[in-house]
Design a protein around this motif. Structure first.
Motif, PDB file in Angstrom:
ATOM      1  N   THR A   1       0.816  -1.213   0.000  1.00 40.02           N
ATOM      2  CA  THR A   1       0.000   0.000   0.000  1.00 40.02           C
ATOM      3  C   THR A   1       0.845   1.256   0.000  1.00 40.02           C
ATOM      4  O   THR A   1       0.609   2.177  -0.783  1.00 40.02           O
ATOM      5  CB  THR A   1      -0.935   0.006   1.223  1.00 40.02           C
ATOM      6  OG1 THR A   1      -1.783  -1.142   1.141  1.00 40.02           O
ATOM      7  CG2 THR A   1      -1.771   1.271   1.239  1.00 40.02           C
ATOM      8  N   LEU A   2       1.850   1.334   0.866  1.00 41.85           N
ATOM      9  CA  LEU A   2       2.660   2.546   0.946  1.00 41.85           C
ATOM     10  C   LEU A   2       3.436   2.768  -0.330  1.00 41.85           C
ATOM     11  O   LEU A   2       3.453   3.878  -0.878  1.00 41.85           O
ATOM     12  CB  LEU A   2       3.635   2.441   2.126  1.00 41.85           C
ATOM     13  CG  LEU A   2       4.596   3.615   2.307  1.00 41.85           C
ATOM     14  CD1 LEU A   2       3.812   4.909   2.491  1.00 41.85           C
ATOM     15  CD2 LEU A   2       5.510   3.372   3.498  1.00 41.85           C
ATOM     16  N   THR A   3       4.058   1.701  -0.857  1.00 42.66           N
ATOM     17  CA  THR A   3       4.828   1.829  -2.083  1.00 42.66           C
ATOM     18  C   THR A   3       3.941   2.270  -3.229  1.00 42.66           C
ATOM     19  O   THR A   3       4.251   3.196  -3.972  1.00 42.66           O
ATOM     20  CB  THR A   3       5.494   0.494  -2.442  1.00 42.66           C
ATOM     21  OG1 THR A   3       6.374   0.143  -1.382  1.00 42.66           O
ATOM     22  CG2 THR A   3       6.266   0.596  -3.738  1.00 42.66           C
TER      23      THR A   3
ATOM     24  N   ALA B   1       0.965   3.686  -3.148  1.00 44.26           N
ATOM     25  CA  ALA B   1       0.377   5.009  -2.960  1.00 44.26           C
ATOM     26  C   ALA B   1       1.373   6.103  -3.268  1.00 44.26           C
ATOM     27  O   ALA B   1       1.047   7.105  -3.907  1.00 44.26           O
ATOM     28  CB  ALA B   1      -0.124   5.154  -1.518  1.00 44.26           C
ATOM     29  N   SER B   2       2.625   5.926  -2.813  1.00 48.66           N
ATOM     30  CA  SER B   2       3.624   6.960  -3.074  1.00 48.66           C
ATOM     31  C   SER B   2       3.922   7.062  -4.551  1.00 48.66           C
ATOM     32  O   SER B   2       4.100   8.158  -5.082  1.00 48.66           O
ATOM     33  CB  SER B   2       4.911   6.656  -2.299  1.00 48.66           C
ATOM     34  OG  SER B   2       5.490   5.452  -2.742  1.00 48.66           O
TER      35      SER B   2
ATOM     36  N   SER C   1       0.752   8.625  -6.423  1.00 45.26           N
ATOM     37  CA  SER C   1       0.571  10.052  -6.186  1.00 45.26           C
ATOM     38  C   SER C   1       1.538  10.873  -7.022  1.00 45.26           C
ATOM     39  O   SER C   1       1.214  11.972  -7.463  1.00 45.26           O
ATOM     40  CB  SER C   1       0.768  10.372  -4.700  1.00 45.26           C
ATOM     41  OG  SER C   1       2.097  10.126  -4.307  1.00 45.26           O
ATOM     42  N   SER C   2       2.738  10.334  -7.261  1.00 41.59           N
ATOM     43  CA  SER C   2       3.716  11.066  -8.055  1.00 41.59           C
ATOM     44  C   SER C   2       3.348  11.075  -9.523  1.00 41.59           C
ATOM     45  O   SER C   2       3.858  11.869 -10.299  1.00 41.59           O
ATOM     46  CB  SER C   2       5.112  10.463  -7.872  1.00 41.59           C
ATOM     47  OG  SER C   2       5.191   9.200  -8.492  1.00 41.59           O
TER      48      SER C   2
ATOM     49  N   PRO D   1      10.287   1.966   0.547  1.00 41.65           N
ATOM     50  CA  PRO D   1       8.998   2.669   0.539  1.00 41.65           C
ATOM     51  C   PRO D   1       9.080   4.061   1.147  1.00 41.65           C
ATOM     52  O   PRO D   1       8.436   4.996   0.656  1.00 41.65           O
ATOM     53  CB  PRO D   1       8.102   1.739   1.361  1.00 41.65           C
ATOM     54  CG  PRO D   1       8.667   0.377   1.110  1.00 41.65           C
ATOM     55  CD  PRO D   1      10.167   0.579   1.055  1.00 41.65           C
ATOM     56  N   ALA D   2       9.880   4.224   2.203  1.00 36.68           N
ATOM     57  CA  ALA D   2       9.988   5.534   2.842  1.00 36.68           C
ATOM     58  C   ALA D   2      10.622   6.561   1.905  1.00 36.68           C
ATOM     59  O   ALA D   2      10.181   7.713   1.826  1.00 36.68           O
ATOM     60  CB  ALA D   2      10.797   5.428   4.138  1.00 36.68           C
TER      61      ALA D   2
ATOM     62  N   LYS E   1      10.678   6.404  -1.385  1.00 37.93           N
ATOM     63  CA  LYS E   1       9.832   6.611  -2.558  1.00 37.93           C
ATOM     64  C   LYS E   1       8.551   7.382  -2.262  1.00 37.93           C
ATOM     65  O   LYS E   1       7.895   7.861  -3.192  1.00 37.93           O
ATOM     66  CB  LYS E   1       9.460   5.260  -3.178  1.00 37.93           C
ATOM     67  CG  LYS E   1      10.609   4.560  -3.865  1.00 37.93           C
ATOM     68  CD  LYS E   1      10.155   3.327  -4.603  1.00 37.93           C
ATOM     69  CE  LYS E   1       9.642   2.256  -3.689  1.00 37.93           C
ATOM     70  NZ  LYS E   1       9.316   1.016  -4.408  1.00 37.93           N
ATOM     71  N   GLN E   2       8.196   7.506  -0.984  1.00 40.30           N
ATOM     72  CA  GLN E   2       6.929   8.157  -0.660  1.00 40.30           C
ATOM     73  C   GLN E   2       6.906   9.585  -1.195  1.00 40.30           C
ATOM     74  O   GLN E   2       7.739  10.417  -0.852  1.00 40.30           O
ATOM     75  CB  GLN E   2       6.696   8.163   0.847  1.00 40.30           C
ATOM     76  CG  GLN E   2       5.325   8.699   1.223  1.00 40.30           C
ATOM     77  CD  GLN E   2       5.049   8.555   2.715  1.00 40.30           C
ATOM     78  OE1 GLN E   2       5.955   8.281   3.502  1.00 40.30           O
ATOM     79  NE2 GLN E   2       3.805   8.742   3.101  1.00 40.30           N
ATOM     80  N   GLY E   3       5.937   9.872  -2.071  1.00 41.25           N
ATOM     81  CA  GLY E   3       5.813  11.206  -2.639  1.00 41.25           C
ATOM     82  C   GLY E   3       6.878  11.560  -3.651  1.00 41.25           C
ATOM     83  O   GLY E   3       7.026  12.726  -4.017  1.00 41.25           O
TER      84      GLY E   3
END
Length: 481
Positions: A26-28, A30-31, A34-35, A249-250, A252-254
């Motif tokens: 999910t985090l990967t 989503a980030s 969103s980009s 993931p951290a 890559k977020q955003g």
């Protein structure tokens, strides 16, 4: 220095479905998604000094760009452009393009105008310095002595780490040996890029835990400064394990991450099947859309058909839009003898730009240099050419709308972006009349659609059958007023 130059030239020669969102990633996902939400145009300010980009921040924003990709930001030396792709130290930004302070000022200037900064990064290798030393300690004693002699300054521009010591040693590199089989991923990803004549090659990094941690520190430091995108140079020469280990993931977020993996085509092409397809399957990153680039060159070239550009992704000749960075030229192509065959004629490149800026799919990139390739200043100030500015205006106005093809044949492609805009491209040497049934087309009657490339060309639909005239070797990008 000769070995360094030869190796760099070899490096240049060598470089050159949909995202599934599940609870496990999910985090990967989503980030990444969103980009990709906005396919805003990237200006590739190739080899521009950071202060120069800063000074042009208002102009860049006024032209409609939303993102700027700048050349690698770390410690490197040498005045040649390719020296920027031979990193000595990731812990400081210090090169002929500027230092950490210049980089920060550039980011803030662009951010104040609503423009993001992408950074070009090199994680596969270090600078070839075998011409002056035999050890693999980086950045090496000469650089450490320079740091010590001006410690206040260098510590003020430090991104991370301890500048009194080397941060990489012999155990952080693969064994010496040159790539000999360019079609074998094992050779390409584990051996060195060498220049021949006994050149030791660019030291190839082993992605051990220590190395990965340093590279993550570097990416996080750039992100902390405000970088929102990473172009992964020479991703073909990195294992997907290495790429995924660094881009957590951290991190890559955003952030928009895309790789440079040069291919000669799409599905069915060996370079695609052996390198780009595995990269896309193993990561959730985007990539340069070299399959689409090859399809455009074929369609626009002699004997090609514009029908090839109706839906190239349907048969594997274009990347999924959410994972594509589209272009008509990249810096590797004109600066590398082995890839110069991919340069399109000026008129074909103009038509290709109209296609990528008019279509739905991918993040378009416009390249602008300082004539590093010695091609008669062809791409100098390309970012502000009147036709490019008109294309950006159209692209920004129709972004987020659907795309429907209205007509195509060997010579022309005519498509619309819902009711907001119409794109017509004619590759042939004679003008073309294109009749379209506008009933239920979604286009607005009795409204002017004015060409952003030639403002004297206006379409006003007032009957079921409407004729669009496409002049020879020209594009039209009519936008609803």
């Amino acid at each position: 220095m000769k070995n360094t130059q030869n190796t760099a030239k070899t490096l240049i020669k060598s470089k050159k479905k949909l995202l599934k969102i599940t609870s496990a990633i999910t985090l990967t996902a989503a980030s990444f998604f969103s980009s990709q939400a906005a396919a805003e145009t990237i200006l590739h300010a190739f080899n521009w000094q950071y202060a120069d980009v800063e000074q042009k921040a208002q102009e860049i924003a006024n032209l409609g760009y939303k993102k700027v990709l700048v050349s690698p930001a770390y410690r490197s030396s040498g005045s040649e452009w390719w020296s920027r792709y031979q990193p000595q130290d990731l812990r400081v930004i210090h090169s002929p393009l500027g230092d950490t302070n210049d980089f920060k000022d550039m980011i803030q200037a662009l951010k104040s105008k609503g423009v993001e900064v992408y950074a070009d990064i090199v994680l596969n290798h270090k600078a070839n310095e075998s011409w002056k030393r035999s050890d693999l300690n980086y950045p090496g004693s000469d650089v450490l002595n320079e740091y010590a002699a001006n410690s206040t300054y260098f510590n003020s521009i430090k991104l991370f780490g301890d500048l009194t010591q080397n941060y990489l040693g012999a155990g952080d590199f693969h064994p010496a040996g040159c790539i000999t089989n360019w079609g074998d991923p094992g050779h390409v990803q584990y051996w060195r890029l060498c220049g021949g004549s006994g050149d030791a090659g660019l030291p190839d990094i082993d992605p051990n835990n220590w190395v990965v941690e340093q590279q993550k520190n570097y990416l996080q430091a750039l992100k902390n400064l405000g970088v929102t995108g990473f172009r992964v140079d020479a991703a073909k020469h990195m294992t997907n394990y290495h790429i995924n280990a660094v881009f957590t993931p951290a991190i890559k977020q955003g952030v928009h991450v895309f790789g440079e993996i040069i291919t000669s085509g799409g599905s069915g092409d060996g370079s695609y099947d052996n390198f780009l397809a595995p990269y896309l399957n193993a990561t959730d990153h985007a990539a340069y859309d070299f399959p689409l680039f090859a399809q455009m060159r074929s369609a626009l070239g002699y004997g090609g058909s514009m029908n090839q550009l109706v839906d190239p992704g349907a048969y594997g000749q274009a990347l999924t839009g959410s994972r594509a960075v589209t272009f008509s030229i990249t810096h590797d192509i004109p600066t590398n003898d082995g890839f110069r065959y991919q340069i399109m004629s000026g008129s074909d490149e103009y038509l290709a730009n109209a296609y990528i800026m008019g279509r739905d799919g991918g993040v378009p990139m416009i390249y602008s240099d300082h004539n590093e390739s010695n091609d008669g200043s062809r791409w100098v100030d390309m970012y502000k050419h009147s036709d490019v500015v008109g294309m950006i205006k159209f692209h920004n106005a129709v972004e987020g709308t659907g795309m429907q093809v209205m007509s195509s044949n060997d010579c022309i492609l005519l498509f619309k972006r819902d009711h907001k805009g119409i794109v017509g491209i004619n590759k042939c040497n004679a003008g073309q009349d294109v009749w379209v049934n506008t009933a239920n087309s979604g286009l607005w009657w009795y409204n002017n659609y004015r060409d952003t490339l030639d403002t004297t060309s206006v379409q006003n639909i007032s009957s079921q059958w409407h004729k669009f005239y496409l002049p020879p070797r020209q594009a039209r990008m009519w936008l609803k007023e």
